[in-house]
Scaffold this motif. Structure first.
Motif, PDB file in Angstrom:
ATOM      1  N   GLU A 222      -1.561  34.595  52.640  1.00 50.58           N
ATOM      2  CA  GLU A 222      -0.308  33.912  53.414  1.00 50.58           C
ATOM      3  C   GLU A 222       0.188  32.679  53.066  1.00 50.58           C
ATOM      4  N   ASP A 223      -0.600  31.827  52.197  1.00 54.55           N
ATOM      5  CA  ASP A 223      -0.340  30.601  51.445  1.00 54.55           C
ATOM      6  C   ASP A 223      -1.361  30.433  50.183  1.00 54.55           C
ATOM      7  N   GLN A 224      -0.722  31.010  49.073  1.00 58.74           N
ATOM      8  CA  GLN A 224      -1.513  31.005  47.761  1.00 58.74           C
ATOM      9  C   GLN A 224      -1.643  29.526  47.203  1.00 58.74           C
ATOM     10  N   SER A 225      -0.644  28.765  47.569  1.00 61.18           N
ATOM     11  CA  SER A 225      -0.647  27.416  46.528  1.00 61.18           C
ATOM     12  C   SER A 225      -1.898  26.472  47.506  1.00 61.18           C
ATOM     13  N   ARG A 226      -2.055  26.863  48.687  1.00 64.26           N
ATOM     14  CA  ARG A 226      -2.764  26.124  49.550  1.00 64.26           C
ATOM     15  C   ARG A 226      -4.367  26.409  49.282  1.00 64.26           C
ATOM     16  N   TYR A 227      -4.505  27.743  49.237  1.00 65.66           N
ATOM     17  CA  TYR A 227      -5.911  28.396  49.489  1.00 65.66           C
ATOM     18  C   TYR A 227      -6.366  28.976  48.124  1.00 65.66           C
ATOM     19  N   ALA A 228      -5.728  29.055  47.128  1.00 61.93           N
ATOM     20  CA  ALA A 228      -5.980  29.589  45.876  1.00 61.93           C
ATOM     21  C   ALA A 228      -7.222  28.631  45.207  1.00 61.93           C
ATOM     22  N   PHE A 229      -7.599  27.511  45.159  1.00 59.77           N
ATOM     23  CA  PHE A 229      -8.576  26.814  44.497  1.00 59.77           C
ATOM     24  C   PHE A 229      -9.947  27.146  45.445  1.00 59.77           C
ATOM     25  N   PRO A 230      -9.837  26.702  46.704  1.00 61.46           N
ATOM     26  CA  PRO A 230     -11.235  27.419  47.428  1.00 61.46           C
ATOM     27  C   PRO A 230     -11.472  28.667  47.458  1.00 61.46           C
ATOM     28  N   LEU A 231     -10.448  29.592  47.334  1.00 62.76           N
ATOM     29  CA  LEU A 231     -10.666  30.979  47.314  1.00 62.76           C
ATOM     30  C   LEU A 231     -11.367  31.412  45.982  1.00 62.76           C
ATOM     31  N   GLU A 232     -10.925  30.786  44.981  1.00 70.93           N
ATOM     32  CA  GLU A 232     -11.613  31.309  43.514  1.00 70.93           C
ATOM     33  C   GLU A 232     -12.915  30.604  43.365  1.00 70.93           C
ATOM     34  N   MET A 233     -13.051  29.337  43.791  1.00 73.54           N
ATOM     35  CA  MET A 233     -14.458  28.759  43.911  1.00 73.54           C
ATOM     36  C   MET A 233     -15.282  29.385  44.543  1.00 73.54           C
ATOM     37  N   VAL A 272      -4.684  33.264  36.814  1.00 74.11           N
ATOM     38  CA  VAL A 272      -2.940  33.689  37.583  1.00 74.11           C
ATOM     39  C   VAL A 272      -2.658  32.784  38.764  1.00 74.11           C
ATOM     40  N   THR A 273      -3.811  32.518  39.445  1.00 68.14           N
ATOM     41  CA  THR A 273      -3.665  31.856  40.693  1.00 68.14           C
ATOM     42  C   THR A 273      -3.488  30.344  40.745  1.00 68.14           C
ATOM     43  N   LEU A 274      -4.115  29.834  39.956  1.00 65.88           N
ATOM     44  CA  LEU A 274      -4.453  28.412  39.942  1.00 65.88           C
ATOM     45  C   LEU A 274      -3.233  27.371  39.160  1.00 65.88           C
ATOM     46  N   ALA A 275      -3.243  26.272  39.649  1.00 62.75           N
ATOM     47  CA  ALA A 275      -2.240  25.328  38.973  1.00 62.75           C
ATOM     48  C   ALA A 275      -3.047  24.861  37.576  1.00 62.75           C
ATOM     49  N   GLU A 276      -2.347  24.319  36.704  1.00 68.86           N
ATOM     50  CA  GLU A 276      -2.839  23.962  35.481  1.00 68.86           C
ATOM     51  C   GLU A 276      -4.240  23.002  35.475  1.00 68.86           C
ATOM     52  N   ASP A 277      -4.114  21.762  36.390  1.00 72.12           N
ATOM     53  CA  ASP A 277      -5.055  21.064  36.517  1.00 72.12           C
ATOM     54  C   ASP A 277      -6.291  21.706  37.112  1.00 72.12           C
ATOM     55  N   GLU A 278      -5.971  22.343  38.115  1.00 71.66           N
ATOM     56  CA  GLU A 278      -7.182  23.233  39.112  1.00 71.66           C
ATOM     57  C   GLU A 278      -7.773  24.244  38.028  1.00 71.66           C
ATOM     58  N   TYR A 279      -7.004  24.870  37.262  1.00 72.47           N
ATOM     59  CA  TYR A 279      -7.680  25.766  36.317  1.00 72.47           C
ATOM     60  C   TYR A 279      -8.630  25.159  35.213  1.00 72.47           C
ATOM     61  N   ARG A 280      -8.221  24.080  34.800  1.00 71.23           N
ATOM     62  CA  ARG A 280      -9.061  23.385  33.810  1.00 71.23           C
ATOM     63  C   ARG A 280     -10.414  22.929  34.401  1.00 71.23           C
ATOM     64  N   LEU A 281     -10.372  22.501  35.532  1.00 72.93           N
ATOM     65  CA  LEU A 281     -11.587  22.281  36.456  1.00 72.93           C
ATOM     66  C   LEU A 281     -12.195  23.495  36.785  1.00 72.93           C
ATOM     67  N   TYR A 282     -11.685  24.476  37.077  1.00 73.69           N
ATOM     68  CA  TYR A 282     -12.560  25.810  37.403  1.00 73.69           C
ATOM     69  C   TYR A 282     -13.111  26.150  36.117  1.00 73.69           C
ATOM     70  N   LYS A 283     -12.557  26.073  35.051  1.00 74.85           N
ATOM     71  CA  LYS A 283     -13.035  26.811  33.681  1.00 74.85           C
ATOM     72  C   LYS A 283     -14.099  26.073  33.072  1.00 74.85           C
ATOM     73  N   THR A 284     -14.103  24.828  33.538  1.00 74.16           N
ATOM     74  CA  THR A 284     -15.500  24.060  33.190  1.00 74.16           C
ATOM     75  C   THR A 284     -16.688  24.516  33.783  1.00 74.16           C
ATOM     76  N   MET A 285     -16.309  24.696  35.058  1.00 76.55           N
ATOM     77  CA  MET A 285     -17.493  25.229  36.097  1.00 76.55           C
ATOM     78  C   MET A 285     -17.846  26.813  35.649  1.00 76.55           C
ATOM     79  N   PHE A 286     -16.693  27.345  35.428  1.00 73.18           N
ATOM     80  CA  PHE A 286     -16.979  28.918  35.102  1.00 73.18           C
ATOM     81  C   PHE A 286     -18.045  29.059  33.773  1.00 73.18           C
ATOM     82  N   ASP A 287     -17.517  28.063  32.706  1.00 74.92           N
ATOM     83  CA  ASP A 287     -18.343  28.404  31.461  1.00 74.92           C
ATOM     84  C   ASP A 287     -19.667  28.021  31.642  1.00 74.92           C
TER      85      ASP A 287
END
Length: 377
Positions: A222-233, A272-287
Motif C-alpha cells: 500500500e505504501d512502499q516508501s514508508r514500509y520498505a525498510f521495516p519490511l526488509e529488516m 530494489v525497494t530501499l532508498a540509497e541511504d537505507e540500503y547502505r545501512l541494510y547491507k552492513t547488517m546483511f553482510d
C-alpha cells in the motif's frame, strides 16, 4: 499449497513381452500422469477368474495434485496408447496391459466410472501382495484393516511368486547427493510449489519462508516508501532465525533439506525497494549475517517471464499482491540474474519455466527433475 495425494495403482500383463509391457507402463505413467515414487517387486500370478496365460503384476505409488477421476481418465487414455483393447466381453480377457486405480489416500470415492478402494482388492492376492511390498501405512477405509491383515484374511490362495525387483523412475534422480538445495525465483514463479513437490517425492525436510506471518507485507504494497525498510529488516531477521534453526536441526528420517528461498534474496529485494541511504545501512547488517549462513549445495533459480508472473499472482488471489507492477517484477528478475552472475563458488542451475506448468503437466515436472540430475552429474 495443498499436499499431494497418494494413489496406488495395480498393473498387470499376460500378452506379448510381459516384462516390457509393465516397464513401459511404469515409465509412461511417471512421464505423463503422476510421479511414481515407489514400485513393488514383479510377481507372476495365475489368471484370476478365467483360463489364460499367467500374468505379471506389480503395484505403484503415485503422488499427485490431481483428483481421483482425473487420474482415472488419464490412465484409461494411457492404456489405449499402450495397446489395451477393450471389447467389453462378458467376463475377463487376456490383455497387453491392465492398470487399475486401487486407492486414493484413505478416501472412499464412488462415481459412475470409479470406485476406490477397488471393491475386489481384498479378494485378490495379485493386488495385495505387491501392495504389501510398498510398506505403506495405509488402512482400508471401509474394512478398517491394514495390508498385512488383508493378506492374512484373503480367501485367495493363488500361487503368486516374485519374479524380480523393479526400479522406481525416481531412482535415476540422485538428489540425496546434496544436503541442502535452495529453490529460488521471483514472486509467483512457483518456487514453493516445486520445493514442496520435491520434498514429498524425495523424502526431504521442507523449509518454507514464513512470509504470510509478516505484518508489514500488506502495508508495504500500500505504501512502499514508508514500509520498505521495516519490511526488509523483519524479513532478514526472520530468514536468518528460520534458516539457522532448521538447517542446524538434522532430521534422521529425511534424506536432505530443500527450501523455497535463500538468505541472499533479502539483499536482492532490499536493493530494489530501499532508498540509497537505507540500503547502505541494510547491507552492513546483511553482510554480518550472511557470513554465518551455510551455502546451499545446489541453488536452483526458476526464471519466469513477467507476463506469466502476473497471471500466476492474479490466479493465487492474495489481495495485497494484486497491484504489484510489472516494473517491480522486472527489477527483481534482473536482481536475481545479476546476483547469479557473481556467484563463482555456488553451484547454480537456471531453469526457464516460462512455458512450463509442472503442476498440471507431469512431463514438465519430470523435465525439471532431469535438468537437476544433469547438473548433479
Amino acid at each position: 499449497m495443498n499436499n499431494q495425494s497418494q494413489v496406488i495403482l495395480s498393473l498387470g500383463s499376460n500378452l506379448g513381452n510381459r516384462l516390457e509391457n509393465i516397464q513401459l507402463a511404469i515409465d509412461a505413467i511417471h512421464y505423463t500422469v503422476a510421479t511414481v515414487v515407489k514400485v513393488s517387486s514383479l510377481y507372476e500370478t495365475p489368471a484370476w477368474g478365467f483360463e489364460s496365460n499367467s500374468f505379471y503384476n506389480c503395484a505403484l505409488v503415485l503422488q499427485t495434485l490431481k483428483s481421483a477421476p482425473q487420474i482415472l481418465d488419464e490412465i484409461l487414455i494411457l492404456e489405449i496408447k499402450l495397446g489395451r483393447v477393450r471389447n467389453d466381453p462378458k467376463g475377463y480377457q487376456a490383455r497387453v496391459i491392465d492398470i487399475d486405480v486401487i486407492t486414493y489416500n484413505e478416501e472412499i470415492v464412488e462415481t459412475e466410472k470409479l470406485q476406490v478402494p477397488h471393491p475386489q482388492m481384498q479378494n485378490r492376492l495379485f493386488v495385495l501382495l505387491p501392495m504389501r511390498d510398498l510398506n505403506l501405512d495405509w488402512r482400508h477405509p471401509i474394512l478398517q484393516k491394514y495390508l498385512p491383515e488383508l493378506v492374512q484374511l484373503s480367501e485367495d490362495k493363488s500361487n503368486c511368486k516374485v519374479v524380480q525387483k523393479l526400479k522406481s523412475p525416481l531412482e535415476k534422480i540422485d538428489l540425496q547427493k546434496y544436503n541442502y538445495i535452495a529453490i529460488e525465483g521471483n514472486i509467483g514463479a512457483g518456487k514453493t510449489t516445486l520445493a514442496t513437490k520435491i520434498s514429498e517425492d524425495f523424502n526431504a525436510k521442507l523449509v518454507l519462508e514464513r512470509f504470510a506471518d509478516n505484518p508489514f507485507l500488506p502495508k508495504f504494497y500500500e505504501d512502499q516508501s514508508r514500509y520498505a525498510f521495516p519490511l526488509e529488516m523483519s524479513f532478514l531477521a526472520d530468514r536468518y532465525q528460520q534458516l539457522s534453526d532448521d538447517l542446524a536441526q538434522f532430521d534422521l528420517f529425511k534424506d536432505f533439506i530443500v527450501t523455497d528461498y535463500h538468505i541472499f534474496k533479502s539483499l536482492i529485494f532490499a536493493k530494489v525497494t530501499l532508498a540509497e541511504d537505507e540500503y547502505r545501512l541494510y547491507k552492513t547488517m546483511f553482510d554480518i549475517i550472511h557470513k554465518e549462513m551455510p551455502k546451499p549445495d545446489l541453488y536452483v533459480y526458476l526464471y519466469q517471464n513477467t507476463e506469466q508472473l502476473l497471471k500466476n499472482i492474479k490466479s493465487r488471489g492474495r489481495s495485497y499482491e494484486q497491484q504489484i507492477p510489472a516494473e517491480y517484477l522486472d527489477k527483481i528478475n534482473r536482481g536475481y540474474l545479476d546476483y547469479i552472475k557473481t556467484q563463482t563458488d555456488l553451484k547454480v542451475l537456471i531453469i526457464d519455466i516460462s512455458n512450463k506448468d509442472f503442476v498440471e503437466n507431469q512431463i514438465d515436472y519430470v523435465s525439471i527433475l532431469d535438468e537437476i540430475q544433469q547438473k548433479i552429474q
